[in-house]
Design a protein around this motif. Structure first.
Motif, PDB file in Angstrom:
ATOM      1  N   VAL A  91       0.834  -1.204   0.000  1.00  0.00           N
ATOM      2  CA  VAL A  91       0.000   0.000   0.000  1.00  0.00           C
ATOM      3  C   VAL A  91       0.872   1.259   0.000  1.00  0.00           C
ATOM      4  O   VAL A  91       0.618   2.204  -0.760  1.00  0.00           O
ATOM      5  CB  VAL A  91      -0.947  -0.009   1.213  1.00  0.00           C
ATOM      6  CG1 VAL A  91      -1.650   1.339   1.365  1.00  0.00           C
ATOM      7  CG2 VAL A  91      -1.983  -1.122   1.076  1.00  0.00           C
ATOM      8  N   LEU A 175       0.999   2.045   9.177  1.00  0.00           N
ATOM      9  CA  LEU A 175      -0.100   1.823   8.246  1.00  0.00           C
ATOM     10  C   LEU A 175      -1.172   1.009   8.972  1.00  0.00           C
ATOM     11  O   LEU A 175      -0.977  -0.177   9.268  1.00  0.00           O
ATOM     12  CB  LEU A 175       0.419   1.097   7.008  1.00  0.00           C
ATOM     13  CG  LEU A 175      -0.388   1.150   5.699  1.00  0.00           C
ATOM     14  CD1 LEU A 175      -1.583   0.233   5.767  1.00  0.00           C
ATOM     15  CD2 LEU A 175      -0.815   2.573   5.368  1.00  0.00           C
ATOM     16  N   GLN A 177      -4.341  -1.018   9.353  1.00  0.00           N
ATOM     17  CA  GLN A 177      -5.020  -1.881   8.385  1.00  0.00           C
ATOM     18  C   GLN A 177      -6.517  -1.996   8.676  1.00  0.00           C
ATOM     19  O   GLN A 177      -7.120  -3.064   8.651  1.00  0.00           O
ATOM     20  CB  GLN A 177      -4.338  -3.250   8.360  1.00  0.00           C
ATOM     21  CG  GLN A 177      -2.918  -3.174   7.797  1.00  0.00           C
ATOM     22  CD  GLN A 177      -2.097  -4.415   8.024  1.00  0.00           C
ATOM     23  OE1 GLN A 177      -1.222  -4.430   8.888  1.00  0.00           O
ATOM     24  NE2 GLN A 177      -2.363  -5.468   7.271  1.00  0.00           N
ATOM     25  N   SER A 179     -10.209   1.041   9.045  1.00  0.00           N
ATOM     26  CA  SER A 179     -10.680   2.414   8.908  1.00  0.00           C
ATOM     27  C   SER A 179     -11.421   2.830  10.177  1.00  0.00           C
ATOM     28  O   SER A 179     -11.755   2.001  11.026  1.00  0.00           O
ATOM     29  CB  SER A 179     -11.616   2.533   7.697  1.00  0.00           C
ATOM     30  OG  SER A 179     -12.771   1.729   7.891  1.00  0.00           O
ATOM     31  N   TYR A 211      -1.454   6.444   8.969  1.00  0.00           N
ATOM     32  CA  TYR A 211      -2.556   6.517   8.013  1.00  0.00           C
ATOM     33  C   TYR A 211      -3.477   5.324   8.216  1.00  0.00           C
ATOM     34  O   TYR A 211      -3.002   4.203   8.454  1.00  0.00           O
ATOM     35  CB  TYR A 211      -2.038   6.476   6.568  1.00  0.00           C
ATOM     36  CG  TYR A 211      -1.410   7.761   6.098  1.00  0.00           C
ATOM     37  CD1 TYR A 211      -2.119   8.640   5.283  1.00  0.00           C
ATOM     38  CD2 TYR A 211      -0.111   8.098   6.458  1.00  0.00           C
ATOM     39  CE1 TYR A 211      -1.539   9.830   4.841  1.00  0.00           C
ATOM     40  CE2 TYR A 211       0.472   9.278   6.022  1.00  0.00           C
ATOM     41  CZ  TYR A 211      -0.252  10.142   5.219  1.00  0.00           C
ATOM     42  OH  TYR A 211       0.328  11.324   4.791  1.00  0.00           O
ATOM     43  N   ASP A 212      -4.774   5.576   8.131  1.00  0.00           N
ATOM     44  CA  ASP A 212      -5.688   4.444   8.133  1.00  0.00           C
ATOM     45  C   ASP A 212      -5.868   3.956   6.697  1.00  0.00           C
ATOM     46  O   ASP A 212      -5.228   4.466   5.765  1.00  0.00           O
ATOM     47  CB  ASP A 212      -7.012   4.789   8.811  1.00  0.00           C
ATOM     48  CG  ASP A 212      -7.878   5.765   8.013  1.00  0.00           C
ATOM     49  OD1 ASP A 212      -7.495   6.159   6.895  1.00  0.00           O
ATOM     50  OD2 ASP A 212      -8.958   6.131   8.514  1.00  0.00           O
ATOM     51  N   CYS A 213      -6.708   2.961   6.515  1.00  0.00           N
ATOM     52  CA  CYS A 213      -6.908   2.373   5.191  1.00  0.00           C
ATOM     53  C   CYS A 213      -8.390   2.222   4.887  1.00  0.00           C
ATOM     54  O   CYS A 213      -9.212   2.074   5.797  1.00  0.00           O
ATOM     55  CB  CYS A 213      -6.250   0.994   5.104  1.00  0.00           C
ATOM     56  SG  CYS A 213      -4.456   1.033   4.963  1.00  0.00           S
ATOM     57  N   LEU A 220      -7.146  -3.302  -0.295  1.00  0.00           N
ATOM     58  CA  LEU A 220      -6.665  -2.426   0.776  1.00  0.00           C
ATOM     59  C   LEU A 220      -6.044  -1.209   0.119  1.00  0.00           C
ATOM     60  O   LEU A 220      -5.145  -1.337  -0.717  1.00  0.00           O
ATOM     61  CB  LEU A 220      -5.632  -3.167   1.637  1.00  0.00           C
ATOM     62  CG  LEU A 220      -5.150  -2.452   2.895  1.00  0.00           C
ATOM     63  CD1 LEU A 220      -6.259  -2.425   3.947  1.00  0.00           C
ATOM     64  CD2 LEU A 220      -3.915  -3.147   3.477  1.00  0.00           C
ATOM     65  N   TRP A 221      -6.529  -0.003   0.517  1.00  0.00           N
ATOM     66  CA  TRP A 221      -6.061   1.243  -0.083  1.00  0.00           C
ATOM     67  C   TRP A 221      -5.716   2.242   1.018  1.00  0.00           C
ATOM     68  O   TRP A 221      -6.321   2.244   2.089  1.00  0.00           O
ATOM     69  CB  TRP A 221      -7.132   1.852  -0.989  1.00  0.00           C
ATOM     70  CG  TRP A 221      -7.652   0.912  -2.026  1.00  0.00           C
ATOM     71  CD1 TRP A 221      -8.816   0.194  -1.981  1.00  0.00           C
ATOM     72  CD2 TRP A 221      -7.029   0.546  -3.251  1.00  0.00           C
ATOM     73  NE1 TRP A 221      -8.961  -0.583  -3.096  1.00  0.00           N
ATOM     74  CE2 TRP A 221      -7.866  -0.388  -3.903  1.00  0.00           C
ATOM     75  CE3 TRP A 221      -5.830   0.920  -3.872  1.00  0.00           C
ATOM     76  CZ2 TRP A 221      -7.552  -0.944  -5.132  1.00  0.00           C
ATOM     77  CZ3 TRP A 221      -5.525   0.365  -5.113  1.00  0.00           C
ATOM     78  CH2 TRP A 221      -6.381  -0.551  -5.726  1.00  0.00           C
ATOM     79  N   LEU A 222      -4.743   3.098   0.716  1.00  0.00           N
ATOM     80  CA  LEU A 222      -4.386   4.154   1.657  1.00  0.00           C
ATOM     81  C   LEU A 222      -5.583   5.052   1.910  1.00  0.00           C
ATOM     82  O   LEU A 222      -6.262   5.486   0.980  1.00  0.00           O
ATOM     83  CB  LEU A 222      -3.226   4.978   1.114  1.00  0.00           C
ATOM     84  CG  LEU A 222      -2.660   6.020   2.088  1.00  0.00           C
ATOM     85  CD1 LEU A 222      -1.819   5.330   3.156  1.00  0.00           C
ATOM     86  CD2 LEU A 222      -1.807   7.051   1.344  1.00  0.00           C
TER      87      LEU A 222
END
Length: 232
Positions: A91, A175, A177, A179, A211-213, A220-222
């Motif tokens: 990611v 990161l 993983q 939200s 950062y959440d995702c 899975l996206w930034l």
């Protein structure tokens, strides 16, 4: 990042850190059977992999493998958490310039001296080093790292602190993983030394960010940057 084919299952047991027993329904007959699955996270994940938890599996067609599935995500209530330990680097690689800024080049798995860093890049003539830590632990809306003491993680943060003191641009990227978290904090209760190392890193000029995702069963996206909460 995306997974090609995924299915759901029910977690039964984890006989060792590499293997999970998961109950899976046959897509044609609906008959349920227990299969051995590879766990793509060697951490403890005790709060996630509990009997009866709904999990997400990625299907493998590799005939050389001993298992036909990878366990990649788990539901904690309604919250879907990706727990693939290889996913955070993928990611960040896709979104490196969004986090760090426009770079001349980005090199993963870069050796420098006796160390290996997740990423090396060059930006405006500066050398940039970055380490990525995947976060799967959540408590009361706060993401925490680590879920078990990690000497490797502590070493990486201290190495970047030293490099920052020598004039390099350094990043520790947590990161998350999942939200919907309200912030991130080092897990002081689990490993106070790592919390203090993060504080020392910030004082030395290391960019410590989280950062959440955006998480789906097959991707899975930034997501968004979230506050980093330190005791100091």
């Amino acid at each position: 990042m995306k997974y090609d084919r995924v299915i759901q299952g029910t977690f039964i047991d984890r006989p060792n850190r590499f293997i999970a027993l998961v109950e899976i329904a046959d897509p044609v007959t609906g008959q349920r059977a227990v299969s051995r699955c590879h766990v793509k996270n060697t951490g403890r994940c005790l709060e996630l992999l509990v009997p009866g938890a709904k999990v997400v599996l990625s299907i493998s067609d590799d005939p050389k493998r001993k298992t036909g599935y990878d366990l990649i995500a788990v539901y904690k209530g309604d919250l879907l958490i990706n727990m693939d330990s290889q996913a955070p680097n993928a990611v960040v690689k896709e979104s490196f310039e969004k986090i760090v800024g426009k770079c001349d080049n980005v090199v993963p798995e870069y050796r420098y001296g006796d160390s290996r860093f997740d990423f090396y890049a060059e930006r405006n003539g500066e050398k940039v080093f970055a380490e990525v830590k995947g976060v799967t632990l959540e408590s009361d809306g706060l993401a925490l790292f680590p879920d078990a003491p990690t000497e490797r993680g502590l070493k990486h943060i201290r190495e970047l602190t030293g490099l920052a003191g020598s004039g390099y641009r350094c990043w520790v990227i947590f990161l998350i993983q999942m939200s919907g978290v309200r912030g991130f904090s080092p897990n002081y209760a689990m490993q106070p030394e790592l919390g203090r190392a993060c504080e020392e890193a910030v004082a030395a000029g290391v960019n410590v960010v989280a950062y959440d995702c955006t998480v789906a069963e097959d991707s899975l996206w930034l997501g968004d940057e979230v506050p980093v909460i330190l005791h100091s």
